[in-house]
Write an enzyme that holds these catalytic residues in place. Structure first.
Site, PDB file in Angstrom:
ATOM      1  N   CYS A 149      -5.984   6.906   8.844  1.00 25.45           N
ATOM      2  CA  CYS A 149      -4.624   7.367   9.116  1.00 25.45           C
ATOM      3  C   CYS A 149      -4.025   6.402  10.128  1.00 25.45           C
ATOM      4  O   CYS A 149      -4.700   5.489  10.592  1.00 25.45           O
ATOM      5  CB  CYS A 149      -4.568   8.822   9.580  1.00 25.45           C
ATOM      6  SG  CYS A 149      -5.279   9.175  11.187  1.00 25.45           S
ATOM      7  N   CYS A 154      -0.974   6.488   5.697  1.00 27.12           N
ATOM      8  CA  CYS A 154      -0.765   5.073   6.060  1.00 27.12           C
ATOM      9  C   CYS A 154      -0.746   4.199   4.825  1.00 27.12           C
ATOM     10  O   CYS A 154      -0.524   3.003   4.919  1.00 27.12           O
ATOM     11  CB  CYS A 154      -1.826   4.593   7.041  1.00 27.12           C
ATOM     12  SG  CYS A 154      -3.466   4.577   6.348  1.00 27.12           S
ATOM     13  N   CYS A 175      -4.068  -0.044   3.976  1.00 27.20           N
ATOM     14  CA  CYS A 175      -5.484  -0.172   3.630  1.00 27.20           C
ATOM     15  C   CYS A 175      -5.659  -1.271   2.578  1.00 27.20           C
ATOM     16  O   CYS A 175      -5.069  -1.186   1.500  1.00 27.20           O
ATOM     17  CB  CYS A 175      -5.995   1.169   3.099  1.00 27.20           C
ATOM     18  SG  CYS A 175      -7.775   1.269   2.999  1.00 27.20           S
TER      19      CYS A 175
END
Length: 140
Positions: free
Chosen positions: A15, A89, A93
């Site tokens: 996150c 998020c 990633c």
């Protein structure tokens, strides 16, 4: 994705601040699956400390995350994980072939009191229980 040739499945929770949702998810997975899964968590923009309301909400159910510290998301953490679960998020990633990516839509506990964090904690537990059933079911 049960153990492959003696290798435990590994999960990375991500996150933004690694201070609430990802910390609670990592703690639930560790608490519920024990040593059947390698667990890590990280944030794309880590906070200075774990959200006190998340610490309090987890303590209410007997899971202590008070010693946890937010960590920065690294490419290596993603590479070392079989499953990468993002929580707000998304694109931060890195994506690698052969990994399983999930995005859990959860409210952000940042700035919330423990009353608002409890339902998030409970929703994360339910999601983690489903994940365990898939990747590391208990053996009789």
């Amino acid at each position: 994705m049960p153990e492959r040739h003696g290798k435990k499945p590994s999960v990375l929770f991500v996150c933004v601040h690694n201070a609430g949702r990802s910390q609670m998810a990592a703690a639930w997975l560790t608490h519920l699956a024990g040593d059947r899964v390698d667990v890590r968590s990280a944030g794309s923009d880590p906070g200075e400390r774990v959200n006190p309301a998340a610490v309090a909400a987890m303590a209410e159910v007997g899971v202590d995350i008070s010693a946890e510290v937010p960590k920065i998301l690294t490419v290596d953490a993603v590479k070392e994980s079989d499953v990468c679960i993002t929580m707000g998020c998304g694109d931060a990633c890195p994506v690698f072939p052969g990994k399983r990516y999930l995005d859990w839509k959860l409210d952000d506990p940042a700035g919330q009191g423990v009353e608002a964090v409890r339902p998030i904690r409970d929703e994360i537990k339910t999601l983690v229980e489903g994940l365990i059933a898939e990747i590391a079911p208990a053996t009789p």
